[in-house]
Write an enzyme that holds these catalytic residues in place. Structure first.
Site, PDB file in Angstrom:
ATOM      1  CE  LYS A 107      -6.708  -1.392   2.835  1.00  0.00           C
ATOM      2  NZ  LYS A 107      -5.310  -1.837   3.114  1.00  0.00           N
TER       3      LYS A 107
ATOM      4  CE  LYS B 123      -5.154   1.978   2.903  1.00  0.00           C
ATOM      5  NZ  LYS B 123      -3.958   1.347   3.521  1.00  0.00           N
TER       6      LYS B 123
ATOM      7  CG  ASP C 192      -2.000  -1.025   1.208  1.00  0.00           C
ATOM      8  OD1 ASP C 192      -1.877  -1.995   0.427  1.00  0.00           O
ATOM      9  OD2 ASP C 192      -2.962  -0.908   1.987  1.00  0.00           O
TER      10      ASP C 192
END
Length: 218
Positions: free
Chosen positions: A182, A153, A91
């Site tokens: 996400k 995300k 991430d």
């Protein structure tokens, strides 16, 4: 939606600056016990975590975290190092300042560079929605899509806000068909988690849902 199905979409997360191995090991144990999608932990603990779980749980880590203003080369090195240590998912925080300045080619190049360093592992690009206008969020969707990352995300959980229903719906509408979403930051109930999923979230970044399961079992 069954709680077990929701937990299977959760990256059980511990990224506090004070986190030590005993806390991280507990997160790993809980993630395996409740069947979460992964455990998301600091990069310095990835190798130890990979050895501990012995293939029973995907290990996720963060790079360029939480501010995103490291150089692209630094982020690419961080990603490659995490992969060498055994990370299954990465991430990364994109360069928010560059995005806000309209330096889209550089943002896309950075994401592409990090994606290449991931060597086939999942890359989730954190855009920190609480700091962006809707126009900037839409541009971020386009850049993440063009750069080939697997996920976009919402949040680090370390800024002024986390995931919102409106942002997840917006991201889902504007990312390409091969990009997943996400939602992370501030997800505190199974009802909220289910709503995020209904709006298009494929993953949830949270520690709260596992804590709720543990409390219910006490």
């Amino acid at each position: 939606m069954d709680k077990k199905d929701i937990l299977a979409m959760v990256d059980h997360t511990l990224l506090a600056q004070t986190a030590g191995w005993e806390e991280i090991r507990q997160v790993l144990d809980d993630a395996m016990r409740y069947g979460t999608a992964s455990a998301c932990i600091p990069a310095a603990y990835v190798r130890q975590a990979v050895e501990y779980v012995e293939g029973r749980l995907p290990i996720c880590t963060v790079i360029g975290f939480p501010n995103g203003y490291s150089t692209a080369e630094t982020k690419a090195f961080e990603a490659a190092n995490a992969v060498r240590d055994g990370a299954d998912e990465i991430d990364m925080v994109l360069n928010i300042g560059f995005l806000k300045e309209g330096r889209d080619a550089e943002v896309q190049s950075e994401i592409s560079m990090v994606h290449e360093s991931c060597q086939g592992r999942l890359l989730k690009v954190i855009i920190e929605t609480c700091l962006l206008t809707d126009e900037e969020k839409i541009r971020a969707c386009e850049l993440v899509t063009k750069a080939g990352a697997e996920y976009i995300k919402t949040s680090t959980g370390f800024s002024s806000g986390g995931a919102t229903f409106e942002d997840v719906a917006l991201l889902r509408k504007h990312v390409g068909p091969n990009v997943k979403v996400k939602a992370a930051g501030g997800i505190t109930s199974f009802a909220d988690a289910e709503r995020f999923i209904e709006l298009g979230a494929d993953r949830l970044g949270t520690s709260r849902l596992v804590k709720l399961m543990k409390q219910a079992a006490e």
